[in-house]
Design a protein around this motif. Structure first.
Motif, short mmCIF file in Angstrom:
data_model
loop_
_atom_site.label_atom_id
_atom_site.label_comp_id
_atom_site.label_asym_id
_atom_site.label_seq_id
_atom_site.Cartn_x
_atom_site.Cartn_y
_atom_site.Cartn_z
N ALA A 1 20.17 38.87 39.06
CA ALA A 1 20.87 39.88 38.26
C ALA A 1 21.90 39.23 37.34
N ILE A 2 22.60 38.24 37.83
CA ILE A 2 23.59 37.53 37.02
C ILE A 2 22.89 36.80 35.86
N SER A 3 21.75 36.20 36.15
CA SER A 3 20.99 35.53 35.09
C SER A 3 20.53 36.53 34.03
N VAL A 4 20.09 37.70 34.47
CA VAL A 4 19.67 38.74 33.53
C VAL A 4 20.84 39.17 32.65
N LEU A 5 22.03 39.30 33.24
CA LEU A 5 23.21 39.66 32.43
C LEU A 5 23.41 38.66 31.30
N GLY A 6 23.28 37.38 31.61
CA GLY A 6 23.43 36.36 30.58
C GLY A 6 22.39 36.49 29.48
N ALA B 1 25.03 47.86 36.79
CA ALA B 1 26.34 48.34 37.24
C ALA B 1 26.19 49.21 38.48
N ARG B 2 25.19 50.05 38.51
CA ARG B 2 24.96 50.94 39.64
C ARG B 2 24.55 50.16 40.89
N ASP B 3 23.52 49.34 40.76
CA ASP B 3 22.95 48.67 41.92
C ASP B 3 23.78 47.48 42.39
N GLY B 4 24.63 46.96 41.52
CA GLY B 4 25.50 45.84 41.89
C GLY B 4 26.94 46.23 42.08
N VAL C 1 28.48 40.06 40.82
CA VAL C 1 27.77 40.80 39.78
C VAL C 1 28.76 41.57 38.91
N GLN C 2 29.74 42.20 39.54
CA GLN C 2 30.72 42.98 38.79
C GLN C 2 31.56 42.10 37.86
N LEU C 3 31.93 40.93 38.33
CA LEU C 3 32.71 40.03 37.47
C LEU C 3 31.89 39.59 36.26
N ARG C 4 30.62 39.27 36.48
CA ARG C 4 29.76 38.88 35.36
C ARG C 4 29.47 40.05 34.44
N LEU C 5 29.36 41.24 34.99
CA LEU C 5 29.15 42.43 34.18
C LEU C 5 30.33 42.66 33.25
N GLU D 1 39.26 42.21 45.90
CA GLU D 1 38.19 42.09 44.92
C GLU D 1 38.33 43.14 43.82
N VAL D 2 38.70 44.34 44.21
CA VAL D 2 38.94 45.39 43.21
C VAL D 2 40.08 44.99 42.29
N ALA D 3 41.14 44.42 42.85
CA ALA D 3 42.27 43.98 42.03
C ALA D 3 41.83 42.88 41.05
N GLU D 4 41.00 41.96 41.52
CA GLU D 4 40.50 40.90 40.64
C GLU D 4 39.65 41.49 39.52
N LEU D 5 38.84 42.45 39.87
CA LEU D 5 37.99 43.09 38.88
C LEU D 5 38.81 43.85 37.84
N ARG D 6 39.85 44.52 38.27
CA ARG D 6 40.73 45.22 37.33
C ARG D 6 41.37 44.26 36.34
N GLU D 7 41.69 43.05 36.80
CA GLU D 7 42.33 42.06 35.92
C GLU D 7 41.40 41.61 34.80
#
Length: 143
Positions: A23-28, A69-72, A78-82, A121-127
């Motif tokens: 999934a991360i590779s697909v995002l790229g 976004a839904r499945d990850g 995945v969320q960080l790469r998204l 992790e949520v805090a990291e994602l918010r940043e």
């Protein structure tokens, strides 16, 4: 191709496969494809009775990124790469993706906040998100 890539990523994120690396590779790859998009310039009309509707960046972003976004949602990597993908598109082609990427960033963050991520992790994602849920559409830079 965008929908096919999104389906590959979605299947990779299924519990049966559990392959966030794909999934991360697909995002790229999605960023690589979409980052070439530029606003349409005036073109010579060769067939005046033929009309083709323009491609909408919002529809394209939804087709490409929403399944990931839904499945990850519960996978921090995945969320960080998204979020990085949304930022890259916004920065590479702001005239096309600024508003759409910001809205998609906010939606993905909201989804991740209700997934099984740890508070840190949520805090990291918010940043790293372009926009937080409290920001309005097209608000620009995140925190």
């Amino acid at each position: 191709w965008l929908i096919v890539l999104a389906e590959i990523a979605s299947r990779a994120l299924s519990p049966a496969v559990n392959d966030p690396g794909t999934a991360i590779s697909v995002l790229g790859r999605l960023v690589g494809i979409l980052s070439r998009w530029r606003p349409a310039e005036e073109v010579e009309v060769l067939y005046p009775h033929l009309y083709v509707a323009p491609i909408d960046p919002r529809d394209t972003m939804e087709d490409a990124f929403r399944p990931i976004a839904r499945d990850g949602a519960g996978i921090i990597e995945v969320q960080l790469r998204l979020q990085a993908a949304y930022r890259a598109l916004r920065d590479t082609a702001p005239e096309v993706f600024a508003e759409t990427a910001t809205a998609a960033s906010r939606t993905a963050l909201e989804r991740a906040e209700t997934a099984n991520l740890r508070p840190a992790e949520v805090a990291e994602l918010r940043e790293v998100a372009i926009a937080t849920p409290a920001q309005t559409s097209g608000a620009g830079e995140g925190p």
